[in-house]
Write a protein that holds these residues in place. Structure first.
Motif, PDB file in Angstrom:
ATOM      1  N   ASN A 118       0.840  -1.100   0.187  1.00  0.00           N
ATOM      2  CA  ASN A 118       0.007   0.152   0.193  1.00  0.00           C
ATOM      3  C   ASN A 118       0.909   1.370   0.075  1.00  0.00           C
ATOM      4  OD1 ASN A 118       0.920  -0.151   2.454  1.00  0.00           O
ATOM      5  ND2 ASN A 118      -1.076   0.567   3.656  1.00  0.00           N
ATOM      6  N   MET A 152       3.250   2.340   1.755  1.00  0.00           N
ATOM      7  CA  MET A 152       3.850   2.716   2.917  1.00  0.00           C
ATOM      8  C   MET A 152       5.096   3.272   2.889  1.00  0.00           C
ATOM      9  SD  MET A 152       1.453   3.531   5.167  1.00  0.00           S
ATOM     10  CE  MET A 152       2.316   3.636   6.599  1.00  0.00           C
ATOM     11  N   VAL A 207      -3.912   8.224  -1.432  1.00  0.00           N
ATOM     12  CA  VAL A 207      -4.720   8.049  -0.515  1.00  0.00           C
ATOM     13  C   VAL A 207      -6.070   7.161  -0.828  1.00  0.00           C
ATOM     14  CG1 VAL A 207      -6.699   9.775   0.660  1.00  0.00           C
ATOM     15  CG2 VAL A 207      -4.247  10.626  -0.004  1.00  0.00           C
ATOM     16  N   ARG A 228      -4.797   3.534  -0.224  1.00  0.00           N
ATOM     17  CA  ARG A 228      -4.613   3.053   1.222  1.00  0.00           C
ATOM     18  C   ARG A 228      -5.899   2.902   1.756  1.00  0.00           C
ATOM     19  NH1 ARG A 228       0.054   7.153   2.389  1.00  0.00           N
ATOM     20  NH2 ARG A 228       2.057   6.258   1.505  1.00  0.00           N
ATOM     21  N   ALA A 229      -6.960   3.548   1.289  1.00  0.00           N
ATOM     22  CA  ALA A 229      -8.397   3.261   1.807  1.00  0.00           C
ATOM     23  C   ALA A 229      -8.753   1.975   1.390  1.00  0.00           C
ATOM     24  CB  ALA A 229      -9.142   4.348   1.179  1.00  0.00           C
ATOM     25  N   PHE A 279      -0.508  -2.752  12.316  1.00  0.00           N
ATOM     26  CA  PHE A 279       0.969  -2.713  12.493  1.00  0.00           C
ATOM     27  C   PHE A 279       1.278  -3.415  13.503  1.00  0.00           C
ATOM     28  CE2 PHE A 279      -0.151   1.147  10.191  1.00  0.00           C
ATOM     29  CZ  PHE A 279       0.972   1.314   9.315  1.00  0.00           C
ATOM     30  N   ASN A 289      -1.224   0.878  17.883  1.00  0.00           N
ATOM     31  CA  ASN A 289      -0.572   2.215  17.356  1.00  0.00           C
ATOM     32  C   ASN A 289      -2.066   3.067  17.704  1.00  0.00           C
ATOM     33  OD1 ASN A 289      -1.360   1.502  14.895  1.00  0.00           O
ATOM     34  ND2 ASN A 289       0.201   2.762  13.892  1.00  0.00           N
ATOM     35  N   PHE A 345      -4.727   5.931  18.069  1.00  0.00           N
ATOM     36  CA  PHE A 345      -4.388   7.506  18.222  1.00  0.00           C
ATOM     37  C   PHE A 345      -4.762   7.831  19.678  1.00  0.00           C
ATOM     38  CE2 PHE A 345      -6.209   7.267  13.626  1.00  0.00           C
ATOM     39  CZ  PHE A 345      -4.858   7.131  13.188  1.00  0.00           C
ATOM     40  N   HIS A 379     -12.605   9.819   4.554  1.00  0.00           N
ATOM     41  CA  HIS A 379     -13.131   9.563   3.321  1.00  0.00           C
ATOM     42  C   HIS A 379     -14.445   9.898   3.093  1.00  0.00           C
ATOM     43  CE1 HIS A 379      -9.206   7.691   2.653  1.00  0.00           C
ATOM     44  NE2 HIS A 379      -9.549   6.783   3.905  1.00  0.00           N
ATOM     45  N   ARG A 434     -10.428  -0.141  13.578  1.00  0.00           N
ATOM     46  CA  ARG A 434     -10.193   1.179  12.826  1.00  0.00           C
ATOM     47  C   ARG A 434      -9.737   0.950  11.060  1.00  0.00           C
ATOM     48  NH1 ARG A 434      -5.185   4.242  15.195  1.00  0.00           N
ATOM     49  NH2 ARG A 434      -3.950   2.657  13.538  1.00  0.00           N
ATOM     50  N   GLY A 449      -0.052   4.789  11.260  1.00  0.00           N
ATOM     51  CA  GLY A 449      -1.241   4.301  11.449  1.00  0.00           C
ATOM     52  C   GLY A 449      -2.356   5.269  10.513  1.00  0.00           C
ATOM     53  N   LEU A 502      -1.378   7.326   7.963  1.00  0.00           N
ATOM     54  CA  LEU A 502      -1.208   7.164   6.694  1.00  0.00           C
ATOM     55  C   LEU A 502      -1.914   5.839   6.184  1.00  0.00           C
ATOM     56  CD1 LEU A 502       2.225   8.379   6.367  1.00  0.00           C
ATOM     57  CD2 LEU A 502       0.128   9.610   5.428  1.00  0.00           C
ATOM     58  N   GLY A 503      -1.851   4.781   6.836  1.00  0.00           N
ATOM     59  CA  GLY A 503      -2.295   3.575   6.535  1.00  0.00           C
ATOM     60  C   GLY A 503      -3.634   3.538   6.263  1.00  0.00           C
ATOM     61  N   LEU A 504      -4.439   4.357   6.996  1.00  0.00           N
ATOM     62  CA  LEU A 504      -6.026   4.560   6.838  1.00  0.00           C
ATOM     63  C   LEU A 504      -6.264   5.404   5.320  1.00  0.00           C
ATOM     64  CD1 LEU A 504      -6.925   4.751  10.332  1.00  0.00           C
ATOM     65  CD2 LEU A 504      -7.600   2.810   8.848  1.00  0.00           C
ATOM     66  N   GLY A 505      -5.173   5.844   4.797  1.00  0.00           N
ATOM     67  CA  GLY A 505      -5.724   6.480   3.583  1.00  0.00           C
ATOM     68  C   GLY A 505      -5.765   8.013   4.026  1.00  0.00           C
TER      69      GLY A 505
END
Lengths: 306, 466
Positions: free
Chosen positions: A105, A107, A135, A138-139, A145, A149, A151, A166, A215, B351, B353-356
């Motif tokens: 993706n 990263m 963007v 990655r959606a 990970f 992590n 938020f 989104h 998430r 985290g 960025l990985g969600l877009g």
């Protein structure tokens, strides 16, 4: 099928060179020279054994090479991940499996010195196309990970983060539904439904990781990449996540990097074995763990090194 | 021996004590089978001996030096005849100073009365006795304590524990130094302010709208009675600080975000040191830049677009001082914010960025909330600098205490007024000079409450990562 490349009597140029250096620097017996070290074997690999390609490939990787500055981390990998399939990537530390996973993706874009070559296609679309926007990619290809992590926000906001950025939902009630269903799918709803407003960082490690999975699936991705999702968890939390992976595989395509061979055996349909940046073998998981095609795979899963 | 020589002697003796103590512990260790059978490493035995040599003797030295003058003096004064005290009207300080001058300068003693010459000689002899006694006592103390410790060195002596305890107390002393100084300053300012408020009513000071501290100092002088309303000063201070923060906070924060999230390492390596140079420019230099370049430019701008029809425009303006001050404090905001933004773990960014997320979403919704406490800390530091800054304001904003919110007019600040009140020959019992202390106290209270509220707000809104 029998793509046997390794032939000790017909070594590639590189092997010859390695052996010559060895002879000039070390004076060892011929018997020792005849038996090559895993490193030498891995460095001589040019083609993957087993069945790296699949029929209905969701993700198709061809000739992928990854460099960090001068150092090459992944060598010429070809691999297909079929739709709604769980593929486990195993191998010793530093063999490039996480790097490879992060290519899927993009990263690795966040690492300045990282350079990816070759073609990676998602449903036939080249994800390294210079015109492509990462963007939405990655959606579609979510990632969980190694270290949980969450938020530093509330549990609710953690799950609602993706749908919000989104614009997936228009009304608060819809968002509530998405949060609830994602937490349910991640098996966390019953534990947190009464404290959705408390911070996500206050959960236990296993709960945090399931929150991160919730998430990720709140964005409804097509593919989920998991980079050692259980390495920081205890066996009970690990078991919960593994159950979750089994359920998720009905709807999602999953690639999981793991150090636990039992985990790979339990959760995956196919297993890919990496060594020193080379993809050594890809086969049905059962075959890899009972009757591997390659001597390195066999050595690894029987615990002779690593 | 002179005091300075004595201090050096203590130091040298300490070093010798270290060497001797260390070598004795090594020698003893040979008898018991090696250094590993000692309680502590030889270094600690040496250090213990040196500390015992230096610290008590230094304390003796310090106490003696503090009190010997006073003791000698009272002894001398006690020997003087009664008429001596009468000759200076009972002022014994003056008398003693005369005696001291005679003892130092023999030539000037001819005109002095006999009793004074005698006292001067007496003073001289007592001083030399005191000096020799001190030397002897200090050296005896240094040698005595180190010999005692030296003789007690044995494998069971817990030298490391004792040395570490001494160093721990030393660290504690260092940390309490700053706190004690602060308390001392606050208390002294507080007492002077109380004296001021005895003369000027606190109501007038806190809520008065006019600041004009000129007043008659002597009875025969003509002058106004002075008015001490601090409102214009605080308005001016806050106006200038506000302008400075409006410049510095967005600019500094954007700089920090650019440097930590977008800039390549090459650009970062160039910009960061240049910003730090900006922080190193003396405020005086900023001051004349503000006064000679920015202030006239702002005045001309204002005049050219005809603002002077509605607003008073002055050649010294709050805007000029505020703008330059804003530039001055950009590095505070940017450097501190940059550090805290960099401290936000990469895993949080990954985290998001990985969600877009886009980069800006990552920054706005994940990085900034997580870095908020540090950013507010940087802004607070910048605000304290802006409120406390004096030089730029003196040069660019003027001294006139106008009560105005017009940034083009000249205003003055608390710190500038403190400077003008205390510069020059003033008595320390007139309200004019004491007003400076009251202003200082107010300023201290304002910055203290500012800090308190900012911390409170941060605690409420911060998003804490572990």
């Amino acid at each position: 099928m029998q793509d046997t490349v390794i032939e000790s009597k017909a070594p590639t140029a590189k092997t010859v060179q390695v052996e010559r250096t060895k002879k000039t620097t070390k004076t060892e017996s011929n018997a020792m020279n005849a038996k090559r070290s895993p490193t030498e074997i891995a460095e001589s690999i040019t083609e993957t054994v087993g069945k790296p390609l699949a029929q209905n490939a969701k993700l198709a990787m061809r000739n992928v090479n990854v460099h960090y500055d001068q150092k090459q981390a992944v060598f010429d990998v070809n691999l297909d991940i079929a739709e709604n399939q769980v593929v486990a990537l195993i191998g010793p530390s530093g063999c490039g499996k996480s790097t490879f996973l992060r290519c899927l993706n993009r990263m690795n874009d966040t690492i300045d010195i990282c350079r990816v070559e070759g073609s990676i296609q998602l449903d036939g679309m080249d994800i390294y196309d210079s015109k492509l926007d990462v963007v939405p990619l990655r959606a579609r290809v979510g990632m969980v990970f190694q270290k949980p992590n969450p938020f530093p926000k509330s549990i609710y906001d953690n799950v609602a983060y993706g749908p919000r950025i989104h614009g997936l939902v228009n009304r608060r009630a819809d968002l509530d539904d998405v949060v609830e269903s994602s937490l349910r799918k991640a098996g966390l709803w019953e534990e947190v439904k009464d404290r959705l407003e408390s911070p996500g960082t206050g959960l236990s490690g296993g709960q945090q990781q399931r929150l991160c999975i919730a998430r990720t699936i709140a964005v409804s991705p097509e593919v989920i990449l998991m980079d050692e999702p259980c390495s920081a968890l205890d066996p009970i939390a690990t078991a919960k996540i593994e159950e979750l992976i089994a359920e998720l595989s009905q709807n999602f395509t999953i690639a999981i990097v793991t150090h636990s061979m039992q985990q790979a055996a339990r959760v995956s349909n196919r297993t890919a074995y990496f060594h020193l940046g080379r993809l050594v073998e890809v086969n049905e998981t059962e075959k890899v763990f009972t009757n591997p095609d390659h001597e390195l795979t066999e050595a690894y899963i029987t615990g002779r090194f690593g | 021996m002179e005091s300075s020589v004595l201090v050096i002697a203590i130091f040298v003796l300490g070093i010798i004590a270290f060497v001797v103590g260390r070598s004795r512990s090594v020698a003893i260790s040979q008898n018991v089978g090696g250094i590993r059978f000692l309680n502590s490493l030889p270094f600690y035995y040496g250090a213990l001996t040196a500390l015992w040599c230096a610290i008590p003797s230094f304390l003796v030295f310090a106490v003696w030096s503090l009190f010997d003058d006073a003791i000698i003096r009272s002894a001398i004064i006690a020997t003087l005849p009664a008429e001596a005290a009468e000759s200076v009207g009972g002022n014994l300080n003056l008398l003693f100073n005369q005696i001291y001058n005679v003892s130092v300068d023999a030539a000037g003693s001819e005109s002095a009365p006999d009793y004074m010459v005698a006292a001067a000689q007496h003073l001289h002899s007592m001083q030399s006795i005191s000096r020799w006694a001190l030397t002897g006592l200090v050296l005896a103390c240094a040698l005595g304590t180190s010999i005692v410790v030296w003789s007690r060195i044995n494998p069971q002596l817990k030298a490391r524990y004792q040395v570490e305890r001494v160093f721990r107390s030393f660290l504690f002393l260092c940390s309490s130094l700053a706190i004690l100084t602060t308390i001392g300053i606050v208390v002294s300012v507080l007492f002077e302010s109380i004296r001021f408020f005895a003369m000027v009513s606190p109501i007038d000071f806190l809520f008065g709208l006019e600041w004009s501290p000129q007043m008659a100092i002597r009875a025969d002088q003509e002058g106004s009675s002075g008015s001490f309303g601090a409102i214009p000063l605080f308005t001016g201070t806050l106006l200038i600080a506000l302008i400075a923060l409006i410049i510095a906070v967005p600019c500094g924060l954007m700089t920090a975000i650019f440097l930590s999230e977008y800039a390549s390492s090459r650009i970062r390596d160039i910009i960061k040191p240049m910003l730090e140079v900006l922080a190193g420019i003396p405020t005086v230099v900023y001051g004349f830049f503000a006064a000679l370049t920015v202030a006239p430019f702002i005045r001309d701008m204002g005049l050219s677009i005809g603002l002077d029809q509605w607003l008073p425009i002055s050649s010294e303006s709050a805007l000029a001082a505020g703008l330059v001050m804003g530039v001055m404090i950009i590095p505070f905001v940017s450097s501190l914010s940059d550090d805290v933004i960099n401290a936000v773990p990469q895993s949080l960014r990954d985290g998001a960025l990985g969600l877009g997320s886009t980069r800006s979403e990552v920054i706005k919704q994940v990085v900034i909330p997580a870095a908020l406490p540090g950013i507010v800390g940087g802004v607070l530091l910048a605000a304290s600098r802006a409120i406390g800054e004096t030089m730029i304001v003196v040069m660019a904003a003027g001294l006139a205490a106008n009560l105005t919110l017009n940034p083009l007019d000249s205003v003055t600040t608390v710190t500038v007024q403190i400077v003008t009140l205390l510069v020059g020959d003033q008595e320390f019992d007139s309200p004019k000079t004491l007003a400076a202390f009251a202003l200082g106290l107010m300023l201290f209270l304002v910055t203290l409450s500012l800090n308190y509220f900012a911390l409170h707000i941060v605690k409420k809104y911060r998003e804490q990562y572990d």
